[in-house]
Design a protein around this motif. Structure first.
Motif, PDB file in Angstrom:
ATOM      1  N   ASP A 245       0.842  -1.189   0.000  1.00 39.10           N
ATOM      2  CA  ASP A 245       0.000   0.000   0.000  1.00 39.10           C
ATOM      3  C   ASP A 245       0.879   1.242   0.000  1.00 39.10           C
ATOM      4  N   LEU A 246       0.974   1.904  -1.142  1.00 37.62           N
ATOM      5  CA  LEU A 246       1.749   3.137  -1.261  1.00 37.62           C
ATOM      6  C   LEU A 246       0.780   4.288  -1.527  1.00 37.62           C
ATOM      7  N   THR A 247      -0.134   4.495  -0.614  1.00 39.68           N
ATOM      8  CA  THR A 247      -1.170   5.511  -0.798  1.00 39.68           C
ATOM      9  C   THR A 247      -1.300   6.373   0.437  1.00 39.68           C
ATOM     10  N   ARG A 248      -1.953   7.529   0.245  1.00 42.89           N
ATOM     11  CA  ARG A 248      -2.205   8.466   1.330  1.00 42.89           C
ATOM     12  C   ARG A 248      -3.547   9.147   1.081  1.00 42.89           C
ATOM     13  N   VAL A 249      -4.193   9.586   2.135  1.00 42.28           N
ATOM     14  CA  VAL A 249      -5.337  10.498   2.094  1.00 42.28           C
ATOM     15  C   VAL A 249      -6.569   9.911   1.404  1.00 42.28           C
ATOM     16  N   ILE A 250      -7.289   9.132   2.094  1.00 42.01           N
ATOM     17  CA  ILE A 250      -8.659   8.648   1.893  1.00 42.01           C
ATOM     18  C   ILE A 250      -8.819   7.646   0.757  1.00 42.01           C
ATOM     19  N   ALA A 251      -8.720   8.046  -0.507  1.00 37.48           N
ATOM     20  CA  ALA A 251      -9.108   7.136  -1.596  1.00 37.48           C
ATOM     21  C   ALA A 251      -8.295   5.845  -1.581  1.00 37.48           C
ATOM     22  N   THR A 256      -7.377   0.015   0.335  1.00 40.45           N
ATOM     23  CA  THR A 256      -6.575  -0.999   1.018  1.00 40.45           C
ATOM     24  C   THR A 256      -7.206  -1.408   2.349  1.00 40.45           C
ATOM     25  N   ARG A 257      -7.908  -0.482   3.001  1.00 36.81           N
ATOM     26  CA  ARG A 257      -8.677  -0.838   4.195  1.00 36.81           C
ATOM     27  C   ARG A 257      -9.741  -1.885   3.855  1.00 36.81           C
ATOM     28  N   GLY A 263      -9.509  -9.921   3.992  1.00 36.25           N
ATOM     29  CA  GLY A 263      -8.529 -10.957   4.278  1.00 36.25           C
ATOM     30  C   GLY A 263      -7.124 -10.725   3.781  1.00 36.25           C
ATOM     31  N   ALA A 264      -6.885  -9.678   3.003  1.00 39.32           N
ATOM     32  CA  ALA A 264      -5.548  -9.449   2.462  1.00 39.32           C
ATOM     33  C   ALA A 264      -4.575  -9.021   3.556  1.00 39.32           C
ATOM     34  N   ASP A 265      -3.320  -9.400   3.380  1.00 38.09           N
ATOM     35  CA  ASP A 265      -2.238  -8.909   4.228  1.00 38.09           C
ATOM     36  C   ASP A 265      -1.769  -7.597   3.613  1.00 38.09           C
ATOM     37  N   VAL A 266      -2.211  -6.480   4.174  1.00 40.63           N
ATOM     38  CA  VAL A 266      -1.924  -5.160   3.624  1.00 40.63           C
ATOM     39  C   VAL A 266      -0.846  -4.489   4.462  1.00 40.63           C
ATOM     40  N   LEU A 267       0.234  -4.104   3.803  1.00 43.24           N
ATOM     41  CA  LEU A 267       1.326  -3.401   4.466  1.00 43.24           C
ATOM     42  C   LEU A 267       1.482  -2.037   3.819  1.00 43.24           C
ATOM     43  N   ARG A 268       1.143  -1.008   4.569  1.00 43.93           N
ATOM     44  CA  ARG A 268       1.322   0.354   4.060  1.00 43.93           C
ATOM     45  C   ARG A 268       2.769   0.781   4.267  1.00 43.93           C
ATOM     46  N   ASP A 312       1.502  -9.619  -4.270  1.00 47.14           N
ATOM     47  CA  ASP A 312       0.536  -9.919  -5.327  1.00 47.14           C
ATOM     48  C   ASP A 312      -0.034  -8.653  -5.944  1.00 47.14           C
ATOM     49  N   VAL A 313      -0.096  -7.593  -5.133  1.00 47.30           N
ATOM     50  CA  VAL A 313      -0.739  -6.345  -5.550  1.00 47.30           C
ATOM     51  C   VAL A 313       0.092  -5.175  -5.050  1.00 47.30           C
ATOM     52  N   VAL A 314       0.238  -4.151  -5.893  1.00 44.24           N
ATOM     53  CA  VAL A 314       0.827  -2.876  -5.490  1.00 44.24           C
ATOM     54  C   VAL A 314      -0.175  -1.788  -5.842  1.00 44.24           C
ATOM     55  N   ILE A 315      -0.520  -0.948  -4.860  1.00 47.82           N
ATOM     56  CA  ILE A 315      -1.454   0.155  -5.082  1.00 47.82           C
ATOM     57  C   ILE A 315      -0.724   1.453  -4.751  1.00 47.82           C
ATOM     58  N   THR A 316      -0.706   2.380  -5.705  1.00 47.94           N
ATOM     59  CA  THR A 316      -0.015   3.645  -5.507  1.00 47.94           C
ATOM     60  C   THR A 316      -0.999   4.800  -5.615  1.00 47.94           C
TER      61      THR A 316
END
Length: 491
Positions: A245-251, A256-257, A263-268, A312-316
Motif C-alpha cells: 500500500d503506497l497511498t495516502r489520504v482517503i481514496a 486498502t482498508r 482478508g488481504a495482508d496489507v502493508l502500508r 501480489d498487488v501494489v497500489i499507488t
C-alpha cells in the motif's frame, strides 16, 4: 487562461473502461445455482451495472445485487447516493465472485444497505478518539473569495500550509484572516498557478466541465502461462493476498482498508520524511499494518525489494511520475513481475496538462465544476455531502483488484495495470448517472452502523464497513496500529 484538466471530448462520460481484453477472451465466472425468470429478478441498478461493466464483470451476476435501507442519505443536487451505493455494490459483488471461485458454489447474494454506505462514506467525520472529534479541515483550507471569483485551498498538512503561504509571499505565521486578504486581491487563475509552481494546493472554482475521463482503465500484461499463486478455499476472498500500500489520504487507504477487511495482508509503506496525521491513520488504518522505508536509502530499498518480490498487488496514490525514479514506474513493475496487479490512483486524470498535478477530493470538486454546481443562493461554492470522489474511487480500486485476482485465474492470465482518477469518478457523477427520486421514507440513523474498539490511539468510535454479501465480514480483524510502527515484513 490555464487549460482545465479535461480529456478528449469524444470520450464517453459513462462508466466505460479502457481495456485491451476483448469479451471473447473472458471466461465465465461461477453463476447462481438456480436461474430466475425475468419477472423474479430484481431490477438492475443502472450505476451499478455501469461500474460493473467498467470493471469487466459479467452482466449475468448483476441479478445477485439488491439494495435496502433509507433513501434519505447523502442529500445533494448530484446523484451522490447512487454513486456511493453502486461503488460499494460493485466491490461487494467482486468480493462475492472471488469467494465463489475459491470455495466453489454459486456467487453469494449481495444486499447493500444504503444507511451503511452513507455512514462509511463519511467515516472520517464519524471518527472519535477517546471522545474527541478530529478536525477534518485546517483553518487555511477552504473556499476563499478572490478578485474575480473563488478559489479552494488545501493546507491540512503542515508542509502544504508552508508552501501555500510561501507561494503568496506570506509569513509562516500568517493566519486565515491575512490569507483571506491576500487572496481577495488577486484573480483566481493567478493564485492557482502561483500555488502550483510552489508545490502548494489551490484551485480556481470552475464551471461544470462537459468532458470526461474514463472511470477505469485496464491493461492486461501478457506473460504466457500464469505464474500467479493458486488460491484455495478460504473464509475470506482475499485471504493470503499480499498488498503493498503506497497511498495516502482517503481514496487509496479506503481501497486498502477494504482489501484488509476481506482478508488481504496489507502493508502500508510510507517515507519517514512525509509524516501522516494520526487521526487520518486512525480512520483508514483498520485491518492493515504500517511501516516506514526510505526508498533512497540502500538498506531500506533492499527491504522494499524483498517485499515486492512476493507481493501480489501494489497500489499507488502518488501523482504520475512521482515514483518513477525509484523504479516503480507502471511499465517497470510488470516487466519485473509479470503477474503483478498494479493499481494507480491520481487526482486529475492520466492525460492532459494537469495530469501531473497534485490534488485532493476537495480540489477536484472545485476544478471540475462540482463546487459551483452545489453553490448556495448567494454564490458561495458548495461541497458534496461526503468526500464521495475519494470514497467512491477507493471502493472501485478494491473492486478492480478483486476482479483482477479472479480474472487471472478464470479468464486471461497475466498481470494487470489498473488506473483510476478522482477526475474520472467526478466525470461519472456529473455526466454518467441519471438522478433518481427517493422511493423510501425509512429514517436514517448513523448509530446503527457505528462501533467502538480500543486501539493504539485510544478508544475509537468508527464507521463499520459497508461491504455486504452473504458471508461477508462485519468488522475488521484488527484496529489501526500506530502509523509506521510495524516491521517491514509479510505476515
Amino acid at each position: 487562461m490555464t487549460e482545465r484538466p479535461t480529456p478528449q471530448a469524444e470520450q464517453s462520460p459513462t462508466a466505460q473502461s479502457v481495456t485491451e481484453q476483448s469479451p471473447a477472451e473472458q471466461t465465465p465466472v461461477p453463476q447462481p445455482a438456480a436461474a430466475q425468470t425475468a419477472a423474479e429478478r430484481p431490477p438492475v441498478d443502472g450505476p451499478t451495472a455501469h461500474a460493473w461493466a467498467a470493471l469487466g464483470g459479467s452482466a449475468d451476476l448483476l441479478e445477485r445485487v439488491s439494495f435496502h435501507g433509507p433513501d434519505a442519505v447523502l442529500p445533494s443536487g448530484l446523484p451522490v447516493r447512487q454513486l456511493a451505493r453502486a461503488t460499494v455494490a460493485a466491490c461487494s459483488l467482486a468480493a462475492a465472485e472471488l469467494a465463489a471461485h475459491r470455495n466453489g458454489g454459486p456467487v453469494p447474494a449481495v444486499r447493500v444497505d444504503q444507511g451503511a454506505v452513507a455512514t462509511a462514506f463519511v467515516s472520517e467525520r464519524h471518527l472519535t478518539v477517546d471522545g474527541r472529534t478530529p478536525v477534518t479541515f485546517a483553518p487555511h483550507s477552504g473556499f476563499w473569495r478572490t478578485a474575480d471569483g473563488w478559489v479552494r485551498t488545501h493546507a491540512n498538512y503542515p508542509h502544504h500550509r508552508t508552501r501555500l503561504l510561501t507561494a503568496l509571499d506570506l509569513p509562516a505565521d500568517a493566519g486565515p484572516e491575512h490569507l483571506a486578504k491576500v487572496l481577495g486581491e488577486q484573480p483566481s487563475e493567478r493564485i492557482q498557478e502561483r500555488a502550483y509552481e510552489a508545490g502548494a494546493l489551490a484551485v480556481a472554482v470552475a464551471p461544470v466541465s462537459a468532458t470526461a475521463h474514463p472511470l477505469v482503465e485496464t491493461r492486461i500484461v501478457d506473460s504466457g502461462p500464469s505464474t500467479a499463486r493458486q488460491l484455495g478455499p478460504a473464509a475470506l476472498p482475499a485471504d493470503g493476498i499480499r498488498v503493498l500500500d503506497l497511498t495516502r489520504v482517503i481514496a487509496g487507504p479506503v481501497a486498502t482498508r477494504t482489501l484488509a477487511l476481506l482478508g488481504a495482508d496489507v502493508l502500508r509503506v510510507d517515507s519517514p520524511h512525509l509524516p501522516e496525521a494520526d487521526d487520518a491513520h486512525a480512520d483508514t488504518g483498520f485491518g492493515k499494518r504500517s511501516t516506514r522505508l526510505d526508498l533512497a536509502d540502500p538498506a531500506d530499498r533492499a527491504v522494499f525489494e524483498d517485499l515486492l518480490a512476493t507481493a501480489d498487488v501494489v497500489i499507488t496514490g502518488y501523482r504520475p511520475g512521482a515514483l518513477d525514479a525509484h523504479g516503480l514506474a507502471p511499465d517497470a513493475l510488470p516487466a519485473r513481475r509479470p503477474d503483478l496487479i498494479v493499481a494507480q490512483l491520481c487526482a486529475w486524470g492520466w492525460t492532459g496538462p494537469w495530469a501531473g498535478r497534485r490534488g485532493f477530493d476537495s480540489l477536484v470538486q472545485a476544478g471540475v465544476g462540482i463546487a459551483g454546481h452545489e453553490s448556495a443562493p448567494d454564490g458561495h461554492p458548495g461541497v458534496l455531502p461526503a468526500q464521495a470522489l475519494d470514497h467512491g474511487t477507493g471502493y472501485l480500486i478494491a473492486a478492480a483488484v478483486l476482479r483482477a485476482l479472479t480474472d487471472q485465474r478464470t479468464g486471461r492470465p497475466g498481470g494487470r495495470h489498473l488506473r483510476f482518477s478522482l477526475a474520472g469518478t467526478a466525470s461519472w457523477l456529473l455526466h454518467g448517472i441519471e438522478p433518481e427520486a427517493s422511493a423510501s421514507d425509512e429514517p436514517y440513523d448513523s448509530e446503527r452502523w457505528l462501533a467502538e474498539t480500543d486501539s493504539a490511539y485510544g478508544r475509537l468510535r468508527h464507521a463499520l464497513p459497508p461491504i455486504a454479501y452473504d458471508g461477508a465480514p462485519t468488522d475488521w480483524s484488527r484496529p489501526p496500529g500506530r502509523w509506521g510502527s510495524d516491521p517491514a515484513t509479510w505476515l
